[in-house]
Design a protein around this motif. Sequence first.
Motif, mmCIF file in Angstrom:
data_model
loop_
_atom_site.group_PDB
_atom_site.id
_atom_site.type_symbol
_atom_site.label_atom_id
_atom_site.label_comp_id
_atom_site.label_asym_id
_atom_site.label_seq_id
_atom_site.Cartn_x
_atom_site.Cartn_y
_atom_site.Cartn_z
ATOM 1 N N ILE A 177 0.842 -1.191 0.000
ATOM 2 C CA ILE A 177 0.000 0.000 0.000
ATOM 3 C C ILE A 177 0.883 1.249 0.000
ATOM 4 O O ILE A 177 1.151 1.839 1.040
ATOM 5 N N PRO A 178 1.362 1.679 -1.190
ATOM 6 C CA PRO A 178 2.164 2.885 -1.239
ATOM 7 C C PRO A 178 1.293 4.141 -1.121
ATOM 8 O O PRO A 178 1.731 5.168 -0.682
ATOM 9 N N HIS A 179 0.056 4.030 -1.544
ATOM 10 C CA HIS A 179 -0.871 5.151 -1.523
ATOM 11 C C HIS A 179 -2.289 4.571 -1.516
ATOM 12 O O HIS A 179 -2.532 3.559 -2.167
ATOM 13 N N PRO A 180 -3.211 5.187 -0.805
ATOM 14 C CA PRO A 180 -4.559 4.606 -0.725
ATOM 15 C C PRO A 180 -5.304 4.546 -2.055
ATOM 16 O O PRO A 180 -6.258 3.788 -2.195
ATOM 17 N N LEU A 181 -4.868 5.310 -3.047
ATOM 18 C CA LEU A 181 -5.549 5.295 -4.342
ATOM 19 C C LEU A 181 -4.868 4.397 -5.369
ATOM 20 O O LEU A 181 -5.320 4.310 -6.503
ATOM 21 N N ILE A 182 -3.765 3.745 -4.991
ATOM 22 C CA ILE A 182 -3.034 2.877 -5.915
ATOM 23 C C ILE A 182 -3.195 1.434 -5.472
ATOM 24 O O ILE A 182 -2.998 1.101 -4.306
ATOM 25 N N HIS A 183 -3.552 0.562 -6.416
ATOM 26 C CA HIS A 183 -3.710 -0.863 -6.130
ATOM 27 C C HIS A 183 -2.989 -1.655 -7.205
ATOM 28 O O HIS A 183 -3.131 -1.381 -8.393
#
Length: 176
Positions: A24-30
């Motif tokens: 989880i590098p960023h909550p909007l990136i999967h």
Amino acid sequence: MRPGEFSDFLTREMNNQNVREDAIPHPLIHYRGPREARTEKSPLLILAGLNEGGWPQALKPDPWLSRPMRLAAGLTLPERRVGLAAHDFQQAIASPQVILTRARRDAEAETIPSRWLNRLVNLLGGLPAQRGKEALAGMRDRGQHWLDLAALQGRARDKRPAALRPRRSRRRPRSR
């Protein structure tokens, strides 16, 4: 199979399976695999790894069962995986915004673009009446923006505030 043989067999088979852990590098990136990405819609999809042998994966020879033996046993042929991967690619490339990426080089040598990427480039290049070449040039120009940003990330940065950076080289005055 004896219990010890079954245990070895099961361990070997489980070690061959991929388990994805969602970093989880960023909550909007999967990060998703091709099949997982089909279940979640996203306004931007990055199709990475479009190198031959990567996507679609190279078919591994089966040392135990020939093609006729697989058919006689009711097992699917290895080419079915390529077909499923092609379906995944077709579904993904229909997303609202798509970025196609590939590595030009791996640890050993130059890489070859995936057959799907080659087909897309060839198709667009062969559609002059539909302005395919212009569309391809536009795609490459938009991609160049991201390549330029990536190149900037690789450069060393001067972390001093702009006011403290030298404007010209300083020369020491010569002693007389």
